[in-house]
Design a protein around this motif. Structure first.
Motif, short mmCIF file in Angstrom:
data_model
loop_
_atom_site.label_atom_id
_atom_site.label_comp_id
_atom_site.label_asym_id
_atom_site.label_seq_id
_atom_site.Cartn_x
_atom_site.Cartn_y
_atom_site.Cartn_z
N PRO A 3 45.53 42.70 38.15
CA PRO A 3 46.08 42.27 36.85
C PRO A 3 45.56 40.91 36.43
O PRO A 3 45.55 39.96 37.21
N HIS A 4 45.07 40.85 35.18
CA HIS A 4 44.56 39.64 34.55
C HIS A 4 43.30 39.09 35.22
O HIS A 4 42.89 37.97 34.93
N CYS A 5 42.70 39.84 36.12
CA CYS A 5 41.51 39.33 36.80
C CYS A 5 40.53 40.46 37.12
O CYS A 5 39.82 40.40 38.12
N THR A 6 40.46 41.48 36.28
CA THR A 6 39.52 42.58 36.46
C THR A 6 38.29 42.31 35.61
O THR A 6 38.40 42.14 34.40
N HIS A 7 37.13 42.27 36.25
CA HIS A 7 35.92 41.86 35.54
C HIS A 7 35.18 43.07 34.95
O HIS A 7 35.63 44.22 35.07
N THR A 50 36.61 47.54 46.98
CA THR A 50 37.05 46.32 46.36
C THR A 50 35.93 45.41 45.87
O THR A 50 36.14 44.63 44.95
N PHE A 51 34.71 45.50 46.46
CA PHE A 51 33.68 44.56 46.02
C PHE A 51 33.11 44.98 44.67
O PHE A 51 32.89 44.15 43.80
N ARG A 52 32.92 46.25 44.49
CA ARG A 52 32.32 46.73 43.25
C ARG A 52 33.36 47.18 42.23
O ARG A 52 33.08 47.26 41.06
N HIS A 53 34.57 47.49 42.70
CA HIS A 53 35.58 48.01 41.78
C HIS A 53 36.92 47.40 42.15
O HIS A 53 37.77 48.03 42.78
N ASN A 57 34.24 38.24 42.96
CA ASN A 57 34.98 38.78 44.10
C ASN A 57 36.02 37.78 44.60
O ASN A 57 37.16 38.16 44.89
N TYR A 58 35.64 36.52 44.65
CA TYR A 58 36.60 35.50 45.09
C TYR A 58 37.76 35.38 44.11
O TYR A 58 38.92 35.24 44.51
N GLU A 59 37.46 35.42 42.83
CA GLU A 59 38.53 35.34 41.83
C GLU A 59 39.50 36.50 41.96
O GLU A 59 40.73 36.32 41.88
N THR A 112 40.98 39.13 53.38
CA THR A 112 39.94 39.41 52.39
C THR A 112 39.61 38.16 51.58
O THR A 112 38.45 37.95 51.20
N LEU A 113 40.62 37.31 51.33
CA LEU A 113 40.34 36.07 50.60
C LEU A 113 39.46 35.14 51.43
O LEU A 113 38.53 34.52 50.89
N GLU A 114 39.72 35.04 52.71
CA GLU A 114 38.89 34.20 53.56
C GLU A 114 37.46 34.74 53.66
O GLU A 114 36.50 33.96 53.68
N ASP A 115 37.32 36.06 53.72
CA ASP A 115 35.98 36.66 53.73
C ASP A 115 35.25 36.36 52.43
O ASP A 115 34.05 36.03 52.43
N ALA A 116 35.96 36.50 51.29
CA ALA A 116 35.35 36.21 49.99
C ALA A 116 34.97 34.74 49.88
O ALA A 116 33.92 34.40 49.32
#
Length: 600
Positions: free
Chosen positions: A427-431, A420-423, A286-288, A196-200
Motif C-alpha cells: 500500500p502506497h509504495c507499489t512502483h 517480491t523483487f519484481r512484483h 525494492n528497499y522502499e 527482507t528489509l535487511e537484505d534489501a
C-alpha cells in the motif's frame, strides 16, 4: 438495462481510482498510472457488460452480431488482449530500461518483448509445423487455434486464482476476529519483514558503493561522465544510503573489499552505465517496498497489542505505546474493535464462506447442465421472476465476488517471497513495474473468469436452440473444441476447483511444499519460532524507540550507529510516506525529533 451499465461503469471508475490511490507510490510516472487505469477499467468493463448480455439473451433479443452490445464487447475484449500482450509488456520494458534517452528506452522495451515472442513463436511454430505436416491442422485454422489456446490458458490459470481467493478471503475474515492470534501472526510477519528489509538494505548499500566507486575515478572530461552524473544524482536524491556514506580508507578512496568481482566494470561504456542505472533504481524501489512493509507491520502490531490489552482489562481507553503521528483511538471506537468487530468479522466470514461453497459447488456441477440444474445461482436467475433490475443484480452479485477473489489472488502474488523483487505490492509504495504487471494480469484473466461464470449460471443450457450470447460469439466459439481435450473441456475442467479448494482449505499444499521446495520459496505459517520470536523482540524494541522519539525501524540499525534525537532533529521521510494522510498531517504539525539514518 443501459442505465445499469452506466452506473456499473461509474463504480468501475471509482474502484479503479481508489485502487490506484491505495497502492501506487508517489514517484510513479503519470503515463504509467494512465496505462494501469486503462488496463483495470477495460478489464472490469467486461464484468459490467455480462449482466446486460445475460438479460438481453433472456429477453430473446440477442442473435445479431451488430448493435451497441456487440461494439462494446469488441472494444472491451480486444482492448484487454492488446493491453495484455503488447502495450503493457512494452511499457514495462521501457520503465525497467536503464538507457539514458527516450529512443534507447523504447528500443530496450521492444527488444525485451521481442525476445519473449521469439521464444514463444519458435516453440509454437514447431508445434504448428508438426500439426500441418500430419494433416491435423490447416492454414485457415491457425488463427482460431491461437485464440483458443490463449483463452484456454486464461481459463486454466483463472480457475486456480479463483479457487485461492474463494478459500483465503473467508479464512482471512475469520482470522480477523481473533486479535490475539492476529498479533501472533503479525509478530511472525514482522520478523520476516525485518529479514527482507535487511537484505534489501545490504543490496542497496552494495549498489551505492559501486556507484561511488565508479564515479570517483571518472574525470570530468570522460565522455561517460554525463551519464554517470545522472546515476549519481538519482542515488543522492532517492536513496536513503547516500554515496557520501560509503566506507572509505585513510586516503578518502572507496573501500573496495566489500565489492564482488566484475562490479567495477560498469563505467567502461554506456551500456554498462545503463545496467548500473537499472540496478540502482531496482535496489531503491525494492528497499522502499520492504521499508513500507516493515512500517505497516510495526504499526499493525502496536494497534493489535493495544486492542488485546483493552480486551483483557475491559478498559477501552488507550493502553499501548503512543506512536508519533497517530492519534489515540476514541474509547467508543476501541470498544467496537474489542467487542463488536470480532462478531462482525465472524458473521462476514460465514456469509462469504457460504458464498464460496456455492461457487465451488456450481463449478463442480457444470457438466450436469440442466439434468438436473443444481447451481444455486442458476436457479435464482432462471426459476423465478425478478424483473429487469432484479435479474441484473442477481447476475452481478456472484460475478463481482468471483472477480474479487481472482483480483485478491493476483495482489497476493506480490507478497510471496519469490515474487517480491519484481512484483512487490505494498500500500502506497507499489512502483511502476508491479502496477503494470497487475494490470496485465487483470486483462489476461478477467474475460475467462466471466466466460466461466456463464457456465456457472448455465446460460447456454437455458437459451433457445440456435440462440447465442454476444460474449459467446466473441470468445466462446474459440473454446468449443480445445485441442487434446475436446468439446467437453469447459464442462469438466472446472471440477478441478473442487479438489484445489479442498487442498487449500486443508493446507495440503504447505505440507507438500515443505517436502519438495527449498526453505526460501516456502510460504511458512506463523508458527515458525525463529521469525515469531524475533518479531516479538522487535515489537518491544520499537516501543522503546517510539517512547524515545525515534522513528520506526531505528532499532534495526540498518546503516550503522543511530543518532540520538537530541543530535538529529531531521524527520524520517519513510515514516511519513508509508502512513495515511492523517498521520502525515499530524506528524508535520508535531514534528517529533527523529533519527537521521533510520530508514531514510
Amino acid at each position: 438495462m443501459w442505465s445499469f451499465y452506466i452506473v456499473s461503469m461509474v463504480c468501475v471508475g471509482v474502484a479503479t481510482f481508489l485502487l490506484l490511490r491505495f497502492y501506487a507510490a508517489q514517484g510513479v510516472p503519470l503515463f504509467v498510472r494512465a496505462i494501469a487505469v486503462i488496463a483495470w477499467v477495460t478489464s472490469l468493463s467486461i464484468v459490467a457488460l455480462v449482466p446486460v448480455d445475460v438479460l438481453d439473451s433472456l429477453l430473446g433479443t440477442s442473435g445479431s452480431i451488430t448493435g451497441p452490445l456487440d461494439v462494446l464487447w469488441s472494444i472491451s475484449y480486444w482492448s484487454t488482449q492488446v493491453l495484455c500482450w503488447a502495450v503493457v509488456p512494452i511499457t514495462m520494458g521501457f520503465v525497467d530500461a536503464g538507457e539514458f534517452t527516450f529512443a534507447g528506452r523504447s528500443w530496450a522495451g521492444l527488444k525485451d518483448h521481442a525476445q519473449f515472442w521469439i521464444i514463444v513463436g519458435s516453440l509454437s511454430g514447431t508445434g504448428l509445423l508438426v500439426l500441418l505436416i500430419s494433416g491435423r491442422l490447416t492454414l485457415s485454422n491457425i488463427s482460431p487455434l491461437a485464440l483458443t489456446l490463449s483463452n484456454t490458458y486464461g481459463l486454466v490459470a483463472g480457475v486456480f486464482l479463483l479457487g485461492y481467493g474463494l478459500v483465503e478471503i473467508p479464512r482471512g475474515m475469520w482470522n480477523q476476529a481473533n486479535p490475539e492470534e492476529r498479533l501472533r501472526s503479525c509478530s511472525y510477519r514482522l520478523g520476516r519483514c525485518a529479514d527482507t528489509l535487511e537484505d534489501a538494505a545490504a543490496e542497496l548499500q552494495s549498489v551505492i558503493t559501486v556507484v561511488e566507486a565508479t564515479s570517483q575515478p571518472m574525470s570530468r572530461r570522460d565522455p561517460m561522465r554525463p551519464y554517470m552524473d545522472i546515476i549519481y544524482k538519482y542515488a543522492q536524491d532517492k536513496s536513503p544510503f547516500k554515496p557520501s556514506m560509503v566506507p572509505r580508507d585513510g586516503s578518502g578512496r572507496v573501500d573496495l573489499e566489500s565489492l564482488k568481482d566484475g562490479e567495477l566494470d560498469y563505467g567502461c561504456d554506456q551500456a554498462g552505465l545503463a545496467e548500473l542505472r537499472c540496478r540502482t533504481r531496482k535496489a531503491v524501489h525494492n528497499y522502499e517496498g520492504q521499508s513500507a512493509s516493515y512500517v505497516n507491520a510495526v504499526t499493525e502490531a502496536f494497534e493489535l497489542e493495544n486492542v488485546c490489552k483493552c480486551r483483557a482489562s475491559r478498559d477501552y481507553t488507550q493502553k499501548g505505546v503512543p506512536i508519533a503521528g497517530i492519534k489515540p483511538v476514541h474509547p467508543h471506537l476501541m470498544m467496537y474493535k474489542c467487542v463488536a468487530k470480532p462478531w462482525v468479522m465472524r458473521l462476514a466470514a460465514l456469509l462469504l464462506g457460504g458464498t464460496s461453497f456455492m461457487v465451488v459447488w456450481s463449478e463442480a456441477t457444470i457438466g450436469l447442465g440442466r439434468r438436473p440444474d443444481v447451481s444455486p445461482f442458476s436457479l435464482a436467475i432462471h426459476k423465478s421472476e425478478h424483473g429487469e433490475m432484479g435479474t441484473l443484480l442477481l447476475v452481478m452479485g456472484p460475478l463481482v465476488y468471483m472477480v474479487m477473489c481472482c483480483q485478491y489472488s493476483l495482489l497476493r502474488l506480490g507478497f510471496i517471497k519469490v515474487f517480491t523483487f519484481r512484483h512487490h505490492v505494498v500500500p502506497h509504495c507499489t512502483h511502476s513495474t508491479s502496477l503494470l504487471r497487475n494490470g496485465a494480469w487483470a486483462c489476461r484473466f478477467m474475460a475467462p473468469i466471466c466466460y466461466n461464470y456463464l457456465h456457472v449460471i448455465r446460460m447456454q443450457d437455458y437459451l433457445a436452440s440456435g440462440q447465442t450470447m454476444v460474449f459467446s460469439k466473441k470468445m466462446g466459439a474459440a473454446l468449443n473444441d480445445v485441442p487434446l481435450f475436446g468439446t467437453a473441456f469447459n464442462n469438466w475442467f472446472p471440477v478441478v476447483v473442487l479438489f484445489w479448494c479442498g487442498a487449500l482449505f486443508l493446507n495440503v499444499w504447505q505440507v507438500i511444499a515443505r517436502l519438495i521446495l527449498p526453505a526460501r520459496f516456502q510460504v511458512q505459517d506463523s508458527g515458525s519460532n525463529e521469525h515469531l520470536e524475533r518479531g516479538q523482540v522487535l515489537i518491544r524494541k520499537e516501543q522503546d524507540a517510539s517512547l524515545r522519539g525515534l522513528p520506526i525501524a531505528s532499532c534495526l540499525d540498518i546503516w550503522g550507529t543511530v543518532e540520538t534525537p537530541a543530535t538529529s532533529p531531521a524527520k524520517s521521510r519513510w515514516f511519513s510516506c508509508s502512513q495515511s494522510k492523517d498521520i502525515k498531517a499530524d506528524a508535520a504539525s508535531t514534528k517529533p525529533a527523529r533519527s537521521r539514518w533510520a530508514l531514510c
